[in-house]
Design an enzyme around this catalytic site. Structure first.
Site, short mmCIF file in Angstrom:
data_model
loop_
_atom_site.label_atom_id
_atom_site.label_comp_id
_atom_site.label_asym_id
_atom_site.label_seq_id
_atom_site.Cartn_x
_atom_site.Cartn_y
_atom_site.Cartn_z
CE1 TYR A 143 -8.90 -6.49 4.29
CE2 TYR A 143 -7.88 -4.58 3.26
CZ TYR A 143 -7.77 -5.76 3.98
OH TYR A 143 -6.53 -6.20 4.40
CD GLU A 159 -3.52 -6.03 2.89
OE1 GLU A 159 -4.43 -5.34 3.35
OE2 GLU A 159 -2.31 -5.79 3.04
CD GLU A 193 -3.20 -1.10 1.95
OE1 GLU A 193 -3.27 -0.22 2.82
OE2 GLU A 193 -4.11 -1.94 1.76
O1 AHR Z 1 -5.22 -6.09 6.78
C1 AHR Z 1 -5.19 -4.93 7.54
C2 AHR Z 1 -4.53 -3.76 6.81
O2 AHR Z 1 -5.31 -3.39 5.72
C3 AHR Z 1 -3.18 -4.02 6.22
O3 AHR Z 1 -2.15 -3.88 7.14
C4 AHR Z 1 -3.08 -2.95 5.19
O4 AHR Z 1 -2.24 -3.31 4.11
C5 AHR Z 1 -4.51 -2.71 4.77
O5 AHR Z 1 -4.84 -1.38 4.75
#
Ligand code: AHR
Length: 509
Positions: A251, A307, A176
């Site tokens: 996410y 992620e 990131e």
């Molecule tokens: O998974 C939690 C966090 O989410 C990680 O450290 C980061 O890469 C992302 O923002």
């Protein structure tokens, strides 16, 4: 009455291979993922091997996890690997500024992580520090881990008790870097990725697969800036490529980034919004892939979704910086939906890593002291194991009535994917409808088959989850809702359910 859904699967027409690395994992120095969840120290009462808890290892071995990403996440860009080697009492501490501002004693470092990978029989995926590290530091870490013979880093490794080099394939060049990993602009990071990639050397037989820090969600300009700089990808006119893949992070939450919603208390509207957000992964991969195709039409550069998963508000009463959340049947359906998407994009998506393996975000395992439970998400990973390194079988699906309008968007509430390997086929079906069952007729062409096993993961309520008191409240069961008639299978999918059907197959080839 809603018509049945119809699917056609040609058992003898295979699509791209589904890499087992699509089922990868992620363990960060965050909350109780490493400390307490994976590593308890050699003096712990909890049975352990060099401090690594054996119950967790045994459970994860049940998933054949193909790779494990470490040490972060955001933590990776403030981690200095030399602080985590040598006698534990002499290792310096640091503050984990991203996650709870807690002190990190560096007792779980390179040797402990590589030992964990050996116990799990999984491949390490190491995320190097670009944000606050140096090219020299990263280059030396690669040398320390992977070089044989004699060199300054090899001598240091041997002083710390490890003679043989390890094999490390997957190497992340920062994390990131558009955010917690340095707040960089894309062109600046693209140059750093080339620079760091250059000095992350292949030592001897060890060939690195370098993964550049890719886009946040729909930042297509970031992907374009990186792809513009890929240089030679195949003409052989340069000593090596700078990086072999880009990452992508997305996410799934229910509401907004500020208020992500509760992990366990939600209504149907919130549930469907969560699923819409999960379904977005398909659009993101398609669009990032389209950008990549312009510069890499032969798809030599991989997309690594390192992620993904649900991110809800932390459990009430827990440290907000530890990202500890429960895991319900809803989470398991988010996972199964993602896997269908990843399978469909197997040509470009070479690896993914759910965030995170233990006690953080969408976990496989939750621990409480010496106790441990498997989450509903764990069971999806386990039920889908047959897709590892299998050939995808495209599913031609006609499913009138299996969609819902949510605002100005549409959620498809039936999802499927299939694959074949070693005389077996695995069909995965997800019914996202909260309250409506669905009948799916599957015509199987191009081969003889026998049903080997059908299993279902569901529960009375979407909010159901496992606890130490009820560890198997949500667990797979044998499923008798599959009926065969000649070449047709009729599957009666209950509301909010995930089903796998495993076949023994004989095709003409
Ligand atoms: O998974 C939690 C966090 O989410 C990680 O450290 C980061 O890469 C992302 O923002």
């Amino acid at each position: 009455m809603t018509p049945n859904s119809r699917a056609i699967i040609n058992l003898d027409i295979e699509g791209p291979a589904i890499s087992r690395h699509i089922y990868g994992h992620f363990a960060e120095h965050l909350g109780h993922c490493i400390y307490g969840g994976i590593y308890v120290g050699e003096d712990s009462q909890i049975p352990n091997d060099q401090g690594i808890r054996l119950d967790v290892v045994e459970a994860l071995k049940g998933l054949n996890i193909p790779n494990l990403r470490w040490p972060g996440g955001c933590f990776a860009d403030e981690y200095h690997w030399k602080d985590g080697i040598g006698p534990k009492a002499e290792r310096p501490s640091m503050v984990n500024t991203h996650w709870g501002n807690v002190e990190e004693n560096n007792h779980f470092g390179t040797h402990e992580f590589m030992h964990l990978c050996e116990l799990l029989e999984t491949e390490p995926y190491i995320s190097g520090n670009v944000g606050s590290g140096t090219v020299e530091e990263m280059s030396q870490w690669v040398e320390y881990l992977t070089r044989d013979g004699d060199s300054p880093m090899v001598r240091l490794r041997k002083e710390n008790g490890r003679d043989e080099p390890w094999r490390v394939q997957f190497w992340g060049i920062g994390n990131e870097t558009w955010g917690c990993g340095g707040n960089m602009r894309p062109e600046y990071y693209a140059d750093l990725a080339r620079q760091y990639g250059t000095y992350c050397r292949d030592h001897g037989e060890n060939k690195l697969y370098r993964i550049a820090s890719g886009a946040n969600v729909d930042d297509y300009a970031w992907t374009e800036a990186l792809m513009k700089t890929i240089g030679d990808i195949g003409c052989g006119c340069r000593p090596h490529n700078y990086f072999q893949a880009l990452s992508l992070h997305h996410y799934t939450f229910a509401n907004t980034w500020q208020d992500k919603g509760s992990a366990t208390e939600f209504d149907n509207d919130e549930y469907y919004r969560t699923m819409l957000n999960a379904q977005r992964m398909d659009e993101l991969i398609t669009n990032h892939s389209n950008v990549m195709d312009v510069y890499d039409p032969k798809r030599r550069i991989g997309l690594v979704v390192d992620e993904w998963g649900t991110w809800f508000n932390v459990e009430p009463g827990t440290n907000p910086g530890f990202l500890y959340q429960q895991n319900t049947l809803r989470d398991s359906l988010v996972a199964s939906l993602h896997f269908d998407i990843f399978h469909r994009h197997a040509e470009r998506v070479v690896m993914t890593n759910i965030a995170q393996t233990v006690n953080v975000l969408q976990s496989m395992i939750l621990t409480d002291g010496e106790q441990m439970i498997l989450t509903p998400t764990y069971h999806v990973f386990e039920m889908n194991k047959g897709h590892h390194d299998a050939a995808s079988l495209p599913v031609h699906l006609s499913s009138p009535g299996s969609s819902r309008d949510i605002g100005d968007q549409t959620l498809n509430t039936l999802s499927m994917s299939a694959s074949a390997k070693d005389g077996r086929a695995l069909i995965s079906l997800t019914n996202l409808e909260a309250d409506v069952a669905r009948t799916v007729e599957i015509d199987l062409r191009g081969g003889d088959f026998a049903i080997a096993q059908s299993r279902i993961l569901t529960a009375a309520r979407l909010q159901d989850h496992n606890t130490t008191e009820r560890p198997a409240a949500v667990a797979p069961q044998a499923f008798d809702g599959v009926i065969r008639d000649g070449q047709r299978l009729t599957v009666e999918l209950p509301a909010h359910s995930f089903v796998t059907v495993e076949l023994q197959v004989r095709t003409a080839d």
